[in-house]
Design a protein around this motif. Sequence first.
Motif, mmCIF file in Angstrom:
data_model
loop_
_atom_site.group_PDB
_atom_site.id
_atom_site.type_symbol
_atom_site.label_atom_id
_atom_site.label_comp_id
_atom_site.label_asym_id
_atom_site.label_seq_id
_atom_site.Cartn_x
_atom_site.Cartn_y
_atom_site.Cartn_z
ATOM 1 N N GLY A 85 0.828 -1.195 0.000
ATOM 2 C CA GLY A 85 0.000 0.000 0.000
ATOM 3 C C GLY A 85 0.864 1.247 0.000
ATOM 4 O O GLY A 85 2.102 1.172 0.053
ATOM 5 N N PRO A 86 0.232 2.427 -0.051
ATOM 6 C CA PRO A 86 0.985 3.678 -0.022
ATOM 7 C C PRO A 86 1.921 3.745 1.186
ATOM 8 O O PRO A 86 1.573 3.321 2.288
ATOM 9 C CB PRO A 86 -0.116 4.734 0.072
ATOM 10 C CG PRO A 86 -1.301 4.100 -0.592
ATOM 11 C CD PRO A 86 -1.224 2.646 -0.194
ATOM 12 N N GLY A 87 3.136 4.231 0.934
ATOM 13 C CA GLY A 87 4.142 4.294 1.991
ATOM 14 C C GLY A 87 5.044 3.079 2.036
ATOM 15 O O GLY A 87 5.951 3.015 2.868
ATOM 16 N N GLN A 88 4.823 2.119 1.133
ATOM 17 C CA GLN A 88 5.635 0.916 1.109
ATOM 18 C C GLN A 88 6.414 0.813 -0.198
ATOM 19 O O GLN A 88 6.092 1.470 -1.191
ATOM 20 C CB GLN A 88 4.757 -0.328 1.288
ATOM 21 C CG GLN A 88 4.107 -0.421 2.659
ATOM 22 C CD GLN A 88 3.275 -1.682 2.796
ATOM 23 O OE1 GLN A 88 2.312 -1.896 2.071
ATOM 24 N NE2 GLN A 88 3.655 -2.528 3.748
ATOM 25 N N ALA A 89 7.441 -0.034 -0.171
ATOM 26 C CA ALA A 89 8.303 -0.245 -1.334
ATOM 27 C C ALA A 89 8.296 -1.716 -1.710
ATOM 28 O O ALA A 89 8.005 -2.587 -0.876
ATOM 29 C CB ALA A 89 9.727 0.215 -1.032
ATOM 30 N N GLN A 90 8.620 -2.003 -2.971
ATOM 31 C CA GLN A 90 8.592 -3.379 -3.456
ATOM 32 C C GLN A 90 9.704 -3.612 -4.475
ATOM 33 O O GLN A 90 9.925 -2.800 -5.365
ATOM 34 C CB GLN A 90 7.234 -3.664 -4.106
ATOM 35 C CG GLN A 90 7.026 -5.097 -4.562
ATOM 36 C CD GLN A 90 5.670 -5.271 -5.230
ATOM 37 O OE1 GLN A 90 5.453 -4.782 -6.333
ATOM 38 N NE2 GLN A 90 4.754 -5.958 -4.547
ATOM 39 N N TYR A 91 10.384 -4.739 -4.327
ATOM 40 C CA TYR A 91 11.372 -5.172 -5.311
ATOM 41 C C TYR A 91 10.641 -5.831 -6.473
ATOM 42 O O TYR A 91 9.733 -6.656 -6.277
ATOM 43 C CB TYR A 91 12.341 -6.170 -4.666
ATOM 44 C CG TYR A 91 13.379 -6.751 -5.603
ATOM 45 C CD1 TYR A 91 14.510 -6.027 -5.949
ATOM 46 C CD2 TYR A 91 13.226 -8.029 -6.128
ATOM 47 C CE1 TYR A 91 15.475 -6.572 -6.796
ATOM 48 C CE2 TYR A 91 14.174 -8.583 -6.966
ATOM 49 C CZ TYR A 91 15.294 -7.847 -7.294
ATOM 50 O OH TYR A 91 16.239 -8.392 -8.145
ATOM 51 N N THR A 92 11.033 -5.491 -7.703
ATOM 52 C CA THR A 92 10.372 -6.034 -8.875
ATOM 53 C C THR A 92 11.354 -6.066 -10.034
ATOM 54 O O THR A 92 12.495 -5.609 -9.902
ATOM 55 C CB THR A 92 9.118 -5.207 -9.214
ATOM 56 O OG1 THR A 92 8.370 -5.864 -10.237
ATOM 57 C CG2 THR A 92 9.486 -3.807 -9.672
ATOM 58 N N MET A 93 10.908 -6.613 -11.172
ATOM 59 C CA MET A 93 11.784 -6.727 -12.334
ATOM 60 C C MET A 93 11.059 -6.353 -13.617
ATOM 61 O O MET A 93 9.846 -6.531 -13.732
ATOM 62 C CB MET A 93 12.342 -8.151 -12.436
ATOM 63 C CG MET A 93 13.425 -8.456 -11.417
ATOM 64 S SD MET A 93 13.823 -10.223 -11.275
ATOM 65 C CE MET A 93 12.560 -10.756 -10.119
ATOM 66 N N CYS A 94 11.828 -5.831 -14.550
ATOM 67 C CA CYS A 94 11.351 -5.510 -15.885
ATOM 68 C C CYS A 94 11.945 -6.558 -16.825
ATOM 69 O O CYS A 94 13.178 -6.646 -16.946
ATOM 70 C CB CYS A 94 11.811 -4.102 -16.270
ATOM 71 S SG CYS A 94 11.464 -3.616 -17.973
ATOM 72 N N CYS A 95 11.089 -7.362 -17.450
ATOM 73 C CA CYS A 95 11.573 -8.490 -18.244
ATOM 74 C C CYS A 95 11.315 -8.294 -19.739
ATOM 75 O O CYS A 95 10.436 -7.529 -20.142
ATOM 76 C CB CYS A 95 10.898 -9.784 -17.783
ATOM 77 S SG CYS A 95 11.441 -10.341 -16.158
ATOM 78 N N ASN A 96 12.070 -9.020 -20.549
ATOM 79 C CA ASN A 96 11.825 -9.043 -21.988
ATOM 80 C C ASN A 96 10.854 -10.176 -22.319
ATOM 81 O O ASN A 96 10.397 -10.910 -21.423
ATOM 82 C CB ASN A 96 13.129 -9.164 -22.766
ATOM 83 C CG ASN A 96 13.936 -10.400 -22.393
ATOM 84 O OD1 ASN A 96 13.387 -11.431 -22.012
ATOM 85 N ND2 ASN A 96 15.254 -10.306 -22.502
ATOM 86 N N ASP A 97 10.537 -10.339 -23.586
ATOM 87 C CA ASP A 97 9.537 -11.327 -23.994
ATOM 88 C C ASP A 97 9.944 -12.759 -23.661
ATOM 89 O O ASP A 97 9.080 -13.631 -23.476
ATOM 90 C CB ASP A 97 9.249 -11.214 -25.493
ATOM 91 C CG ASP A 97 8.494 -9.953 -25.856
ATOM 92 O OD1 ASP A 97 7.899 -9.327 -24.943
ATOM 93 O OD2 ASP A 97 8.511 -9.565 -27.047
ATOM 94 N N SER A 98 11.249 -13.016 -23.584
ATOM 95 C CA SER A 98 11.715 -14.367 -23.265
ATOM 96 C C SER A 98 11.913 -14.577 -21.766
ATOM 97 O O SER A 98 12.396 -15.630 -21.352
ATOM 98 C CB SER A 98 13.021 -14.659 -24.016
ATOM 99 O OG SER A 98 14.036 -13.747 -23.628
ATOM 100 N N GLY A 99 11.531 -13.577 -20.977
ATOM 101 C CA GLY A 99 11.627 -13.705 -19.524
ATOM 102 C C GLY A 99 12.930 -13.219 -18.938
ATOM 103 O O GLY A 99 13.086 -13.189 -17.708
#
Length: 369
Positions: A85-99
């Motif tokens: 929710g607002p006020g929080q952070a998250q680790y994530t990834m940006c991937c290509n079509d092959s993952g």
Amino acid sequence: MSESSALRTSPIHDRHVALNAKIADFGGWEMPIEYPGGGVVAEHAAVRERVGLFDVSHLGKVFIRGEGAAELVNTTLTNDLTRIGPGQAQYTMCCNDSGGVIDDLIVYLRGVGDLFLMPNAANSATVVDKLRAEAPEGVEVEDHHDDFVVLAVQGPRSDEVLTALDLPVDHDFMSYDTARWRDHELTICRTGYTGERGYELVAPAAAGLELWDALVEAMAPYEGLPCGLGSRDTLRTEMGYPLHGNDLGPQITPVMARAAWAVGWDKERFWGKDALVSQRVAKSSRLLRGAKVTGRGIPRPGCAVRDSEGTEVGVVTSGTFSPTLKQGIALILVDRVVTWDDEIVIDVRGRDVAATVTKPPFVEVQVKS
């Protein structure tokens, strides 16, 4: 060097020069690698035992604003933004079509129409371009790479350092708070890349030198040190944190990097989903694991990994000398037949170095405390 290819510099660059830091190209930026008076080992120990201060202003700074901003991020990047929710952070990834991983980054959720992203320096422009191309009308993707300074205060005494500046320290891991400091708006993120309790401070570039000086003064009673990106690398390797370009990349997917926890598998769509789902089901790709050297030698990226029978089973993606353990450690991308506690051999410059497959982190830390 032409003007178009000139390296960028941090708002704190003059301080690094004054301290005689060893400076090198890092993602297109001139950044400090280490400082005189002990170098990487001393800076590493300061963070593990007391407190250290890093300039990480080379990291990208991207705002996504407008109705549908959160939906844009959630339907493109891997993690499920509805988990926070607002006020929080998250680790994530940006991937290509092959993952494969174009970049891994942190998303700070300010509101459904207001997000702040911090990509890696070298990949920031690519992430911005991809998000802009996908953004619906009314959603703006704003690149502010040069407009902010990012200073990381890391170590068990980091709370005392921030408290001396009247900055908030009572928020949870992977969350953030805001404060006004000497007429500057600061965002204080309870995040970092060292495995220790710490914070990343985002401030306007104009506040950079003043904030750096104040933090250096505040950490002096605790024998804190300015720290370069060399010790940041040894600290993150001890934690088993992946580095894009080594342990993550266009050919290394979240599944292979054992980062499936950062994927929202139940989401209807995100970039690379079909390929990642197929790879996850197939269970045939190599996996990222840790290795602790039992012989003499320091593994480096690219070193071949062999099993006890001499068959090549993988490669070192990150390798270094652990100042905490006083021995070589590595992250290795290996065939699935290789598992925890297996004895392996790493080819270090033509010499066989014995190692044991180990589940990271390699050291005990207090990052979430």
